[in-house]
Design a protein around this motif. Structure first.
Motif, PDB file in Angstrom:
ATOM      1  N   LEU A   7      -6.828   3.399   3.088  1.00 37.12           N
ATOM      2  CA  LEU A   7      -6.526   3.254   1.674  1.00 37.12           C
ATOM      3  C   LEU A   7      -6.486   4.614   0.996  1.00 37.12           C
ATOM      4  CD1 LEU A   7      -6.017   1.188  -0.549  1.00 37.12           C
ATOM      5  CD2 LEU A   7      -8.481   1.142  -0.965  1.00 37.12           C
ATOM      6  N   PHE A   8      -7.390   5.502   1.383  1.00 33.99           N
ATOM      7  CA  PHE A   8      -7.421   6.849   0.818  1.00 33.99           C
ATOM      8  C   PHE A   8      -6.146   7.604   1.168  1.00 33.99           C
ATOM      9  CE2 PHE A   8      -8.318  11.372   1.609  1.00 33.99           C
ATOM     10  CZ  PHE A   8      -8.653  11.784   0.325  1.00 33.99           C
ATOM     11  N   LYS A   9      -5.738   7.494   2.418  1.00 35.92           N
ATOM     12  CA  LYS A   9      -4.527   8.196   2.845  1.00 35.92           C
ATOM     13  C   LYS A   9      -3.287   7.629   2.168  1.00 35.92           C
ATOM     14  CE  LYS A   9      -4.187   8.956   7.280  1.00 35.92           C
ATOM     15  NZ  LYS A   9      -4.248   8.703   8.741  1.00 35.92           N
ATOM     16  N   ALA A  10      -3.299   6.317   1.885  1.00 33.81           N
ATOM     17  CA  ALA A  10      -2.107   5.662   1.343  1.00 33.81           C
ATOM     18  C   ALA A  10      -1.848   6.021  -0.109  1.00 33.81           C
ATOM     19  CB  ALA A  10      -2.250   4.144   1.460  1.00 33.81           C
ATOM     20  N   THR A  11      -2.842   6.604  -0.798  1.00 33.84           N
ATOM     21  CA  THR A  11      -2.626   6.942  -2.194  1.00 33.84           C
ATOM     22  C   THR A  11      -1.496   7.961  -2.357  1.00 33.84           C
ATOM     23  OG1 THR A  11      -4.355   8.637  -2.031  1.00 33.84           O
ATOM     24  CG2 THR A  11      -5.004   6.454  -2.841  1.00 33.84           C
ATOM     25  N   LYS A  12      -1.226   8.722  -1.302  1.00 33.27           N
ATOM     26  CA  LYS A  12      -0.156   9.712  -1.351  1.00 33.27           C
ATOM     27  C   LYS A  12       1.189   9.151  -0.899  1.00 33.27           C
ATOM     28  CE  LYS A  12      -3.265  13.605  -0.358  1.00 33.27           C
ATOM     29  NZ  LYS A  12      -3.515  14.752   0.573  1.00 33.27           N
ATOM     30  N   TYR A  13       1.151   7.908  -0.360  1.00 33.33           N
ATOM     31  CA  TYR A  13       2.358   7.353   0.231  1.00 33.33           C
ATOM     32  C   TYR A  13       2.606   5.945  -0.305  1.00 33.33           C
ATOM     33  CZ  TYR A  13       1.171  11.202   3.285  1.00 33.33           C
ATOM     34  OH  TYR A  13       0.844  12.443   3.762  1.00 33.33           O
ATOM     35  N   PRO A  14       3.224   5.854  -1.472  1.00 32.35           N
ATOM     36  CA  PRO A  14       3.459   4.539  -2.090  1.00 32.35           C
ATOM     37  C   PRO A  14       4.400   3.652  -1.285  1.00 32.35           C
ATOM     38  CG  PRO A  14       4.666   6.265  -3.247  1.00 32.35           C
ATOM     39  CD  PRO A  14       3.726   6.952  -2.284  1.00 32.35           C
ATOM     40  N   GLU A  15       5.045   4.213  -0.234  1.00 30.52           N
ATOM     41  CA  GLU A  15       5.928   3.403   0.615  1.00 30.52           C
ATOM     42  C   GLU A  15       5.185   2.242   1.260  1.00 30.52           C
ATOM     43  OE1 GLU A  15       7.269   7.738   0.791  1.00 30.52           O
ATOM     44  OE2 GLU A  15       5.398   6.605   0.887  1.00 30.52           O
ATOM     45  N   ILE A  16       3.859   2.348   1.303  1.00 31.77           N
ATOM     46  CA  ILE A  16       3.057   1.314   1.939  1.00 31.77           C
ATOM     47  C   ILE A  16       3.259  -0.043   1.259  1.00 31.77           C
ATOM     48  CG2 ILE A  16       0.966   1.539   0.516  1.00 31.77           C
ATOM     49  CD1 ILE A  16       0.953   1.315   4.331  1.00 31.77           C
ATOM     50  N   LYS A  17       3.640  -0.027  -0.018  1.00 34.00           N
ATOM     51  CA  LYS A  17       3.820  -1.275  -0.755  1.00 34.00           C
ATOM     52  C   LYS A  17       4.967  -2.108  -0.203  1.00 34.00           C
ATOM     53  CE  LYS A  17       1.875   0.409  -5.118  1.00 34.00           C
ATOM     54  NZ  LYS A  17       2.134   0.656  -6.563  1.00 34.00           N
ATOM     55  N   SER A  18       5.895  -1.475   0.489  1.00 28.73           N
ATOM     56  CA  SER A  18       7.026  -2.217   1.056  1.00 28.73           C
ATOM     57  C   SER A  18       6.584  -3.170   2.162  1.00 28.73           C
ATOM     58  CB  SER A  18       8.079  -1.244   1.596  1.00 28.73           C
ATOM     59  OG  SER A  18       7.566  -0.511   2.704  1.00 28.73           O
ATOM     60  N   LEU A  19       5.368  -2.972   2.697  1.00 28.73           N
ATOM     61  CA  LEU A  19       4.844  -3.837   3.759  1.00 28.73           C
ATOM     62  C   LEU A  19       4.118  -5.057   3.193  1.00 28.73           C
ATOM     63  CD1 LEU A  19       3.375  -1.101   6.145  1.00 28.73           C
ATOM     64  CD2 LEU A  19       5.637  -2.164   6.240  1.00 28.73           C
ATOM     65  N   MET A  20       3.913  -5.073   1.883  1.00 28.88           N
ATOM     66  CA  MET A  20       3.148  -6.155   1.248  1.00 28.88           C
ATOM     67  C   MET A  20       4.079  -7.302   0.866  1.00 28.88           C
ATOM     68  SD  MET A  20       0.607  -3.884  -1.175  1.00 28.88           S
ATOM     69  CE  MET A  20      -0.426  -2.585  -0.469  1.00 28.88           C
ATOM     70  N   LYS A  21       4.444  -8.086   1.850  1.00 27.00           N
ATOM     71  CA  LYS A  21       5.354  -9.211   1.614  1.00 27.00           C
ATOM     72  C   LYS A  21       5.040 -10.318   2.602  1.00 27.00           C
ATOM     73  CE  LYS A  21       8.778  -6.693   4.350  1.00 27.00           C
ATOM     74  NZ  LYS A  21      10.119  -6.061   4.344  1.00 27.00           N
ATOM     75  N   PRO A  22       5.425 -11.558   2.297  1.00 25.04           N
ATOM     76  CA  PRO A  22       5.132 -12.686   3.201  1.00 25.04           C
ATOM     77  C   PRO A  22       5.788 -12.506   4.568  1.00 25.04           C
ATOM     78  CG  PRO A  22       5.828 -13.463   1.044  1.00 25.04           C
ATOM     79  CD  PRO A  22       6.095 -11.993   1.062  1.00 25.04           C
ATOM     80  N   ASP A  23       5.265 -13.255   5.530  1.00 23.82           N
ATOM     81  CA  ASP A  23       5.799 -13.242   6.894  1.00 23.82           C
ATOM     82  C   ASP A  23       6.442 -14.601   7.165  1.00 23.82           C
ATOM     83  OD1 ASP A  23       6.367 -13.038   9.552  1.00 23.82           O
ATOM     84  OD2 ASP A  23       4.288 -12.905  10.236  1.00 23.82           O
ATOM     85  N   PRO A  24       7.759 -14.733   6.973  1.00 24.35           N
ATOM     86  CA  PRO A  24       8.414 -16.041   7.153  1.00 24.35           C
ATOM     87  C   PRO A  24       8.338 -16.564   8.580  1.00 24.35           C
ATOM     88  CG  PRO A  24      10.046 -14.287   6.887  1.00 24.35           C
ATOM     89  CD  PRO A  24       8.713 -13.686   6.571  1.00 24.35           C
ATOM     90  N   ARG A  25       8.120 -15.685   9.558  1.00 28.17           N
ATOM     91  CA  ARG A  25       7.999 -16.134  10.948  1.00 28.17           C
ATOM     92  C   ARG A  25       6.754 -16.978  11.153  1.00 28.17           C
ATOM     93  NH1 ARG A  25       7.320 -11.441  14.799  1.00 28.17           N
ATOM     94  NH2 ARG A  25       5.458 -11.373  13.506  1.00 28.17           N
TER      95      ARG A  25
END
Length: 271
Positions: A9-27
């Protein structure tokens, strides 16, 4: 991998791209349905077997399927099947996924598991963590062995003694649906199929290699390290629950994307 919660979480503060992974898994919906159908087929196939083969297949095949289903329910508890805007759909789907396990717990798991994420390691609140009594009493090799064998019972009854919550209407529905399903299995396939189903859950959540993630996740082998991550092949059967530090830092990221968390952040930061 023994990192403390908050590391990613600390490392991700510099990389907002991580939010693109926050989505449902239709599989997830289709995987759960296929596992449910597979276990129904197994219930039919074991109904006329000798008892020793019923237990054998419960341990070798049924437990892997049922254990995997418990981790699917874990995914559903985070609303990864249909998304946060359809939370009730996820609760109903969790009840469906609960059927081959034989013991109603999907709705209750959701309620207690959210406390586990909010109050990790908090005495009297987080029921995923062993109690002080368990740590004191099961302190010898033999007693630890017994504890591992009985692990499903500790997970089931620990909430009743540590942080009991009022029974909700959804929990009553979950229990009613499960009891109806179990009775139907008994009358349609017979007692051997019912025993196979229940044994698959009890054996698969206790003394079995796939259950190792329970110990890896929340047992403090190093002071201050409350969670650990496992990156081996068993993640294929457990919806990447081994990526546990990543999961606790990003509970809104489904299991299928958790490997991208550590890979991506380590790559971005040059680790």
């Amino acid at each position: 991998c023994a990192t403390t919660p908050g590391f990613y979480l600390f490392k991700a503060t510099k990389y907002p791209e991580i939010k693109s992974l926050m989505k449902p898994d239709p599989r997830l919906v289709w995987i759960v349905i296929m596992m449910l159908l597979s276990q129904l087929a197994a219930l039919y196939l074991v109904k006329d077997l000798h008892w020793k083969w019923v237990i054998f297949w419960a341990y070798v095949f049924g437990n892997c399927l049922n254990h995997s289903m418990t981790l699917a329910i874990h995914e559903v508890s985070h609303n990864f099947a249909f998304g946060h805007n359809k939370s009730l759909w996820n609760r109903w789907f969790g009840i469906l996924a609960n059927l081959p396990i034989g013991i109603p717990y999907s709705v209750s798991f959701k309620r207690y598991h959210m406390d586990h994420h909010r109050y990790l390691g908090a005495d009297g609140i987080d029921v995923d963590i062993p109690t002080d009594f368990e740590g004191w009493f099961f302190c010898t090799t033999f007693r630890k062995f017994i504890w591992v064998v009985l692990q499903p019972f500790f997970y089931a009854f620990r909430p009743l003694f540590i942080n009991r919550k009022p029974i909700s209407s959804l929990e009553i529905i979950n229990t009613s649906v499960q009891i109806t399903f179990n009775i139907t299995i008994y009358y349609v396939f017979g007692v051997k199929s019912l025993v196979y189903m229940l044994a698959a859950s009890l054996l698969g959540l206790g003394l079995h290699p796939i259950s190792g993630h329970f110990i890896a996740e929340h047992y403090m082998f190093l002071k201050g390290h409350e969670t650990y991550s496992y990156y081996g092949p068993l993640n294929f059967l457990t919806f990447n629950v081994g990526y546990h530090n990543e999961h606790h830092d990003f509970p809104n990221i489904p299991g299928k994307n958790l490997p991208l968390v550590s890979k991506g952040l380590n790559m971005y930061s040059g680790v």
